[in-house]
Design an enzyme around this catalytic site. Structure first.
Site, mmCIF file in Angstrom:
data_model
loop_
_atom_site.group_PDB
_atom_site.id
_atom_site.type_symbol
_atom_site.label_atom_id
_atom_site.label_comp_id
_atom_site.label_asym_id
_atom_site.label_seq_id
_atom_site.Cartn_x
_atom_site.Cartn_y
_atom_site.Cartn_z
ATOM 1 C CG ASP A 42 -0.355 -0.022 2.511
ATOM 2 O OD1 ASP A 42 0.886 -0.169 2.584
ATOM 3 O OD2 ASP A 42 -1.080 0.105 3.522
ATOM 4 C CB SER A 43 4.585 1.724 -0.001
ATOM 5 O OG SER A 43 4.823 0.532 -0.723
ATOM 6 C CG ASP A 81 0.257 -4.056 2.089
ATOM 7 O OD1 ASP A 81 0.025 -4.805 3.052
ATOM 8 O OD2 ASP A 81 1.080 -3.117 2.122
ATOM 9 C CE LYS A 110 3.027 -5.839 3.890
ATOM 10 N NZ LYS A 110 2.473 -4.729 4.700
ATOM 11 C CD GLU A 112 0.401 -1.467 7.857
ATOM 12 O OE1 GLU A 112 0.081 -0.654 8.754
ATOM 13 O OE2 GLU A 112 0.904 -1.131 6.773
ATOM 14 C CD GLU A 179 7.736 -0.304 7.607
ATOM 15 O OE1 GLU A 179 6.794 -1.038 7.263
ATOM 16 O OE2 GLU A 179 7.911 0.841 7.151
#
Ligand code: KIV
Length: 262
Positions: A42-43, A81, A110, A112, A179
């Site tokens: 999602d970056s 993501d 993925k 978070e 991270e």
């Protein structure tokens, strides 16, 4: 590579390489490389769309990026993501987000954070979809964290990170991104877990590394955190090519006779 090979890498002490990727043309090139896995992160919100956080990107836009990468990199293991809040709604909405990314061509998703997501992770895994966890600096929580900064600096936070990492494994995650955490705690967690850890700003004693593509290619301007190694001066190379093209057009060096139809 598949999920079993990803997990086997840890047992065989082979380092995993993951790279973010968001579009067809880059995916086509990386497909020919030795990089093991692609993360459609999602970056993308930041490096492809110019936002100052990952929050604004939607499931639908993420699915478009996953589909483009899947067309370009048919030989790579692709992780999609789940974007901000897309997995913090009702079960059916959460699973809609998973479905969108998997049907677009991802092989895993993925998300978070682990605490609060335990039941969902188990449900996604039970549905036949591998899940990669993500702890430490979780950019979707940038507002709660007070900025993009190194996490788990004190003992209490490190104890919690260890506990959450074990929980990720217990819930069925097949691997875990760590991270921006001190390298010693990343090493301790890596030794503790059976699933591979993938670090970004987490030192060398993890099972694999991931970098954001534009950052490692030197295309992110002044953004250069301590952990980043640039493998190319992409910005300068592209600028040189643009200026050479502009000069050739202005001086009528381009197109030549050979580059023109008779
Ligand atoms: O979105 C992303 O690029 C990521 C990596 C930094 C791990 O989550």
């Amino acid at each position: 590579m598949n999920i079993h090979e990803v997990m086997a890498h840890k047992a065989e002490q082979h380092k995993l390489t993951m790279m973010t990727c968001y579009d067809f043309s880059m995916a086509r090139i990386i497909n020919q490389s030795d990089v093991d896995m692609l993360l459609v992160g999602d970056s993308a919100a930041m490096v492809m769309h110019g936002h100052n956080s990952t929050l604004p990107i939607s499931v639908e836009v993420m699915a478009l990026h996953v589909a483009a990468v899947a067309r370009g990199a048919p030989d790579k293991f692709i992780v999609g993501d789940l974007p901000f809040l897309s997995y913090r709604k009702s079960l059916s909405e959460n699973m809609y987000a998973v479905e969108q990314l998997m049907q677009a061509g991802a092989h895993a998703v993925k998300l978070e954070g682990i605490v609060g997501n335990e039941a969902l992770i188990q449900h996604i895994v039970d549905s036949g979809v591998p899940v990669m966890g993500h702890l430490g600096l979780t950019p979707q929580s940038v507002n709660a964290l007070g900025g993009f900064k190194v996490q788990a600096r004190n003992q209490a936070e490190q104890d919690k990170l260890k506990k959450d990492s074990l929980l990720a494994q217990q819930c069925g995650c097949f691997s875990l991104v760590l991270e921006c955490v001190p390298q010693q705690i990343a090493a301790d967690i890596t030794a503790l877990l059976e699933i591979p850890t993938i670090g970004i700003g987490a030192g060398v004693h993890v099972d694999g590394q991931v970098l954001v593509l534009q950052d490692m290619l030197g295309m992110s301007g002044a953004f250069k955190p301590k952990f980043l190694r640039q493998y190319l001066d992409g910005e300068q190379l592209i600028l040189q090519a643009m200026n050479a093209y502009a000069a050739d057009v202005k001086s009528q060096q381009f197109p030549s006779t050979e580059e023109s139809y008779q």
